[in-house]
Structure formats: C-alpha cells, structure tokens
Design an enzyme around this catalytic site. Structure first.
Site, PDB file in Angstrom:
ATOM      1  N   GLU A  98       0.814  -1.202   0.000  1.00  0.00           N
ATOM      2  CA  GLU A  98       0.000   0.000   0.000  1.00  0.00           C
ATOM      3  C   GLU A  98       0.855   1.261   0.000  1.00  0.00           C
ATOM      4  O   GLU A  98       1.962   1.284   0.520  1.00  0.00           O
ATOM      5  CB  GLU A  98      -0.934  -0.014   1.209  1.00  0.00           C
ATOM      6  CG  GLU A  98      -1.953  -1.133   1.073  1.00  0.00           C
ATOM      7  CD  GLU A  98      -3.004  -1.152   2.153  1.00  0.00           C
ATOM      8  OE1 GLU A  98      -4.018  -1.835   1.951  1.00  0.00           O
ATOM      9  OE2 GLU A  98      -2.821  -0.513   3.192  1.00  0.00           O
ATOM     10  N   CYS A 111       3.443   8.194   1.693  1.00  0.00           N
ATOM     11  CA  CYS A 111       3.982   7.149   2.567  1.00  0.00           C
ATOM     12  C   CYS A 111       4.208   5.913   1.706  1.00  0.00           C
ATOM     13  O   CYS A 111       3.252   5.346   1.174  1.00  0.00           O
ATOM     14  CB  CYS A 111       2.949   6.889   3.672  1.00  0.00           C
ATOM     15  SG  CYS A 111       3.397   5.585   4.809  1.00  0.00           S
ATOM     16  N   CYS A 118       6.949  -7.999   6.372  1.00  0.00           N
ATOM     17  CA  CYS A 118       8.148  -7.537   7.080  1.00  0.00           C
ATOM     18  C   CYS A 118       8.600  -8.632   8.029  1.00  0.00           C
ATOM     19  O   CYS A 118       7.788  -9.266   8.691  1.00  0.00           O
ATOM     20  CB  CYS A 118       7.847  -6.266   7.868  1.00  0.00           C
ATOM     21  SG  CYS A 118       9.295  -5.608   8.742  1.00  0.00           S
ATOM     22  N   CYS A 122       7.215  -6.834  14.663  1.00  0.00           N
ATOM     23  CA  CYS A 122       6.896  -6.087  15.885  1.00  0.00           C
ATOM     24  C   CYS A 122       5.515  -6.524  16.385  1.00  0.00           C
ATOM     25  O   CYS A 122       4.619  -6.799  15.593  1.00  0.00           O
ATOM     26  CB  CYS A 122       6.906  -4.589  15.603  1.00  0.00           C
ATOM     27  SG  CYS A 122       8.531  -4.003  15.078  1.00  0.00           S
ATOM     28  N   CYS A 125       2.269  -4.616  15.091  1.00  0.00           N
ATOM     29  CA  CYS A 125       2.204  -4.197  13.676  1.00  0.00           C
ATOM     30  C   CYS A 125       1.566  -5.272  12.806  1.00  0.00           C
ATOM     31  O   CYS A 125       2.027  -6.419  12.784  1.00  0.00           O
ATOM     32  CB  CYS A 125       3.613  -3.888  13.165  1.00  0.00           C
ATOM     33  SG  CYS A 125       3.667  -3.495  11.403  1.00  0.00           S
ATOM     34  N   CYS A 357      -0.629   4.071   9.583  1.00  0.00           N
ATOM     35  CA  CYS A 357       0.631   3.379   9.808  1.00  0.00           C
ATOM     36  C   CYS A 357       0.380   2.088  10.556  1.00  0.00           C
ATOM     37  O   CYS A 357      -0.384   2.056  11.502  1.00  0.00           O
ATOM     38  CB  CYS A 357       1.523   4.203  10.709  1.00  0.00           C
ATOM     39  SG  CYS A 357       2.456   5.396   9.824  1.00  0.00           S
TER      40      CYS A 357
HETATM   41  N1  SAH Z   1       9.562  -0.621   9.395  1.00  0.00           N
HETATM   42  C1  SAH Z   1       9.734   0.754   9.627  1.00  0.00           C
HETATM   43  C2  SAH Z   1       8.814   1.622   8.801  1.00  0.00           C
HETATM   44  C3  SAH Z   1       7.400   1.164   8.603  1.00  0.00           C
HETATM   45  S1  SAH Z   1       6.382   1.155  10.026  1.00  0.00           S
HETATM   46  C4  SAH Z   1       9.591   1.076  11.104  1.00  0.00           C
HETATM   47  O1  SAH Z   1       9.184   0.213  11.864  1.00  0.00           O
HETATM   48  O2  SAH Z   1       9.932   2.200  11.483  1.00  0.00           O
HETATM   49  C5  SAH Z   1       5.982   2.859  10.212  1.00  0.00           C
HETATM   50  C6  SAH Z   1       5.577   3.262  11.622  1.00  0.00           C
HETATM   51  O3  SAH Z   1       4.292   2.730  11.976  1.00  0.00           O
HETATM   52  C7  SAH Z   1       6.549   2.747  12.670  1.00  0.00           C
HETATM   53  O4  SAH Z   1       6.871   3.723  13.617  1.00  0.00           O
HETATM   54  C8  SAH Z   1       5.737   1.639  13.290  1.00  0.00           C
HETATM   55  O5  SAH Z   1       6.214   1.321  14.540  1.00  0.00           O
HETATM   56  C9  SAH Z   1       4.349   2.213  13.288  1.00  0.00           C
HETATM   57  N2  SAH Z   1       3.310   1.219  13.518  1.00  0.00           N
HETATM   58  C10 SAH Z   1       3.330  -0.077  13.170  1.00  0.00           C
HETATM   59  N3  SAH Z   1       2.201  -0.698  13.570  1.00  0.00           N
HETATM   60  C11 SAH Z   1       1.436   0.228  14.183  1.00  0.00           C
HETATM   61  C12 SAH Z   1       0.148   0.195  14.792  1.00  0.00           C
HETATM   62  N4  SAH Z   1      -0.588  -0.909  14.818  1.00  0.00           N
HETATM   63  N5  SAH Z   1      -0.304   1.341  15.331  1.00  0.00           N
HETATM   64  C13 SAH Z   1       0.424   2.481  15.259  1.00  0.00           C
HETATM   65  N6  SAH Z   1       1.628   2.568  14.688  1.00  0.00           N
HETATM   66  C14 SAH Z   1       2.150   1.458  14.161  1.00  0.00           C
HETATM   67 FE1  SF4 Z   2       8.293  -4.187  10.249  1.00  0.00          FE
HETATM   68 FE2  SF4 Z   2       6.010  -3.265  11.216  1.00  0.00          FE
HETATM   69 FE3  SF4 Z   2       8.106  -3.520  12.818  1.00  0.00          FE
HETATM   70 FE4  SF4 Z   2       8.120  -1.590  10.935  1.00  0.00          FE
HETATM   71  S1  SF4 Z   2       6.730  -1.741  12.696  1.00  0.00           S
HETATM   72  S2  SF4 Z   2       9.770  -3.022  11.444  1.00  0.00           S
HETATM   73  S3  SF4 Z   2       6.965  -2.641   9.316  1.00  0.00           S
HETATM   74  S4  SF4 Z   2       7.032  -5.195  11.781  1.00  0.00           S
END
Ligand code: SAH
Ligand code: SF4
Length: 384
Positions: A98, A111, A118, A122, A125, A357
């Site tokens: 996306e 974005c 990924c 995390c 996420c 995000c």
């Molecule tokens: N992988 C990179 C960039 C993509 S994620 C990173 O982790 O920085 C972009 C942002 O969205 C990151 O700060 C991530 O922690 C945040 N993010 C991921 N899942 C989320 C969620 N469920 N709610 C709010 N922010 C989230």
């Molecule tokens: Fe990967 Fe999501 Fe963690 Fe960013 S926040 S590093 S996209 S798993």
C-alpha cells in the site's frame, strides 16, 4: 530485433542517474540522454516512449524494445473524506503493498512501502504479523511516487504547456516522502538507496534531503551506511524506553539493543540534514505508557537531539493490545514536553479508508481479512 518480453526488459523507473547514464552509454547514446529520460519519467511522469519528442526516433525505438516504464498495477484506489488517498498495488504472486497520499496545506506527503510484509515482526504491527514475502525493487518503490504524482493530477498540469521549462517544476502533488509504509527500508537497503537517489536527483523528483524521511526499527549497521551513502531525515521506531520491554515489542532490539541504537543515532546526526532524530513511540495501553516509562524515556534520549512523535496504537484483532486513552497520551506527552523534548501526537488521517501506519495490509490472497480491515479503521501520520 524482436520485442523483448517484460521479463528481460529494463525497468527504467528504478535506475538512478549513474545507472541511467550507464545504460545510455551501453546503447551508444550520449550520457545526457539519460538525464533527458529521467526528466520525462520523473518530472513529467510520462509512460510512452513515443511521446518523448526530444529523443531521436531510433533511440525511442530501442527503448520500446528493450526497456519498460512499469509501476505496479493499481488494485484499488480509496479516497478518504479528508483527502487522504490510499492505493493497493499488485506486486505479483498474490502480494500487494500500500501507498498512502496525505494532502496538507502547502504540501503533499507520500507514505511508501519497501517490502511486501516484514520480517521484524513487531508485536503491534499488522504488516509484521503477515510475515515477510519479498523485497520491492527500486522501480517498485519509485513507481509508487511516479503513480501518485500521475494519479493526483500533477501530470496534467505539467503537460498543459509542454514547452514551458518550468511547467514540470511546480504543481507537483508529492512534496514529501516518508518510508513508513509496509516493510523495513533498511533491510532492503540497495533498492531503498537507489530510490532515495532518484527522489533527490535534480533530474528526478528534486526533493530536498529534509523532505525525505526514512523510518527504521533500528537496523544499526544500515543506519551507518545510510549516513555515509545518502543521509536523509531519519525517524527511529523506539516504542520502549528499556531493553526488556523493547525486546518484546521490537524483536530486532535483541540484536541491536538500545545503547547501540542511541549511539547510531548520535553518529547519524553528524551527517543528517536535520539536527534531530524523530523518535516514534506507539502508545500501548498499560504496556509502555506509564509515568515510569516517560521517566526512562527522558533518560534514554537525554544525549540525542530529538523530537518525539507519539502514535496512538491502531488496534487490529490479532494484536491483543489496546490503545492508550487520550488522557494518558496527553499526560505522557506533557511529561516529556515539560522536560524540554518537542513532543507531538500523530493526528488521525484517512480514518474511513484504513490508511494508518501499521495498518497497511497487502495480502490480496486474503481478501476477507482485507475487507474487514477496510471496514474498521485507524489513524494516520503527521508532519515528521
Ligand atoms: N519498518 C519501519 C517503517 C514502517 S512502520 C519502522 O518500523 O519504522 C511505520 C511506523 O508505523 C513505525 O513507527 C511503526 O512502529 C508504526 N506502527 C506499526 N504498527 C502500528 C500500529 N498498529 N499502530 C500504530 N503505529 C504502528
Ligand atoms: Fe516491520 Fe512493522 Fe516492525 Fe516496521 S513496525 S519493522 S513494518 S514489523
């Protein structure tokens, strides 16, 4: 010569200046043809070689036989009531990524995604929960910017007067790019770097280094490489103020713990276009949002010039986590702000189209889940 198949044609969208010039040389053309080509692609968003009128016919013929301008196909296009626009793009083999466009007064932020899925996984996420499918190519990353500019209408403006040299300099939809879509950009380093170079190039998108932000979960060695190769604005996804908690939330922390991450941030700042790092901190109810976490966070970032961006968590079913209350977020922000840290809370954008995000979900094989996600909804980004 017979027409090359899509597979052996060169995708021009992913070639940075030196690659483009190298290609022209290889095909017996003058190096400046590479720059001309780049301008057609990235400043006028052209897709037809035949329309590139200042290139010799023979060269246009070669291009149409051996090259392609192919951004990923658009599967769906959603426009939110607040103007936020989200595209789901097909990157093959049942995978989709996306791209989200966020218009604001005087600027437009795109974005972009760098991977389908990924591997960092995390806890909070939904992209991470899908697992890793594959890296995007430089062309697929730049293709998102090319598409957004075309689809938001800048191309029309640029083509209105094709003789006007300045025409491609203004009315461009995307003024800022954030690498905050799906995937970890620094785990797909070379394509991300080539894409950044094209974004910054005067013959490419001409964006300043301050208007391109890479967001990383903390891939320390690659932060150093980006610093040396092409430093742009940097956002670091912190999310926890101590190693015990961050090990759980961002598993990459086990490899690159906080002390190493903070040291890498300080090194990055020596070359960064901005004199601060943006720390992103997702607000998880009862997990990382207590007063003690705010205190630890202050200690942690004491020696790193930074801004803090608090992101209200976007819940999704499998997460088993909740969003901190607005009062809790306000209190947490106030503590940090009182101690002198510039702190912002990410605004909600694109609520009605699920453009937040961490909510970006691309598995088109799993349409049911996608529809469910589209019905719920979340928040979005703000100025970083
Ligand atoms: N992988 C990179 C960039 C993509 S994620 C990173 O982790 O920085 C972009 C942002 O969205 C990151 O700060 C991530 O922690 C945040 N993010 C991921 N899942 C989320 C969620 N469920 N709610 C709010 N922010 C989230
Ligand atoms: Fe990967 Fe999501 Fe963690 Fe960013 S926040 S590093 S996209 S798993």
């Amino acid at each position: 010569m017979t027409e090359g198949s899509a597979i052996d044609r060169i995708d021009l969208l992913g070639l940075d200046r030196s690659a483009m010039v190298g290609l022209c040389r290889e095909w017996g053309e003058k190096p400046f043809r590479g720059q001309q080509l780049m301008r057609w692609l990235h400043r006028r968003f052209e897709s037809e070689f035949d329309s590139m009128t200042d290139l010799a016919k023979g060269f246009r013929q070669t291009l149409s036989e051996r090259a392609t301008i192919s951004a990923p196909p658009v599967i769906s296009d959603h426009l939110s009531a607040d103007g936020t626009r989200k595209w789901l793009l097909d990157v093959g083999q049942g995978n989709a990524v996306e791209t989200v466009f966020i218009p604001e007064s005087g600027r437009g932020t795109l974005c972009v995604s760098t991977q389908a899925g990924c591997a960092v996984n995390c806890l909070f996420c939904s992209t991470g929960k899908q697992g890793f499918a594959r890296n995007l190519s430089a062309g697929e990353i730049v293709g998102q910017l090319w598409l957004a500019n075309r689809l938001v209408g800048a191309r029309k403006a640029a083509l209105a007067d094709p003789d006007d040299e300045q025409a491609d300099e203004h009315d461009r939809a995307v003024t800022n790019v954030v690498f905050m879509g799906m995937g970890e950009p620094l785990l797909n380093y070379e394509p991300t770097l080539a894409a950044i170079r094209i974004m910054l190039d005067d013959h490419g998108y001409g964006l300043s280094r301050r208007r391109v932000t890479v967001s990383t979960s903390g891939v320390v060695p690659m932060m150093d490489r980006l610093r040396d190769d092409q430093p742009v604005a940097l956002a670091v996804s912190l999310h926890a103020p101590n190693d015990g908690l961050r090990d759980r939330l961002v598993p990459l922390n086990r490899k690159y713990p906080l002390a190493e991450l903070m040291a890498a941030c300080r090194r990055y700042l020596e070359r960064a276009p901005r004199d601060f790092i943006t720390f992103e901190y997702v607000m998880l109810d009862g997990v990382n949002d207590g007063d003690e976490h705010a205190r630890q966070l202050l200690d942690l970032v004491r020696d790193v010039p930074c801004k803090l961006n608090l992101i209200p968590f976007n819940p999704f079913p499998a997460a088993g986590l909740g969003r901190s209350s607005p009062e809790r977020i306000r209190g947490f922000a106030a503590r940090l702000a009182d101690a002198g840290i510039v702190t912002t809370v990410r605004r909600t954008r694109g609520d009605d189209i699920d453009a937040a995000c961490g909510q970006l979900a691309g598995d088109i094989l799993d349409r049911t889940r996608l529809v469910q996600r589209t019905e719920r909804s979340p928040i979005m980004m703000e100025r970083v």
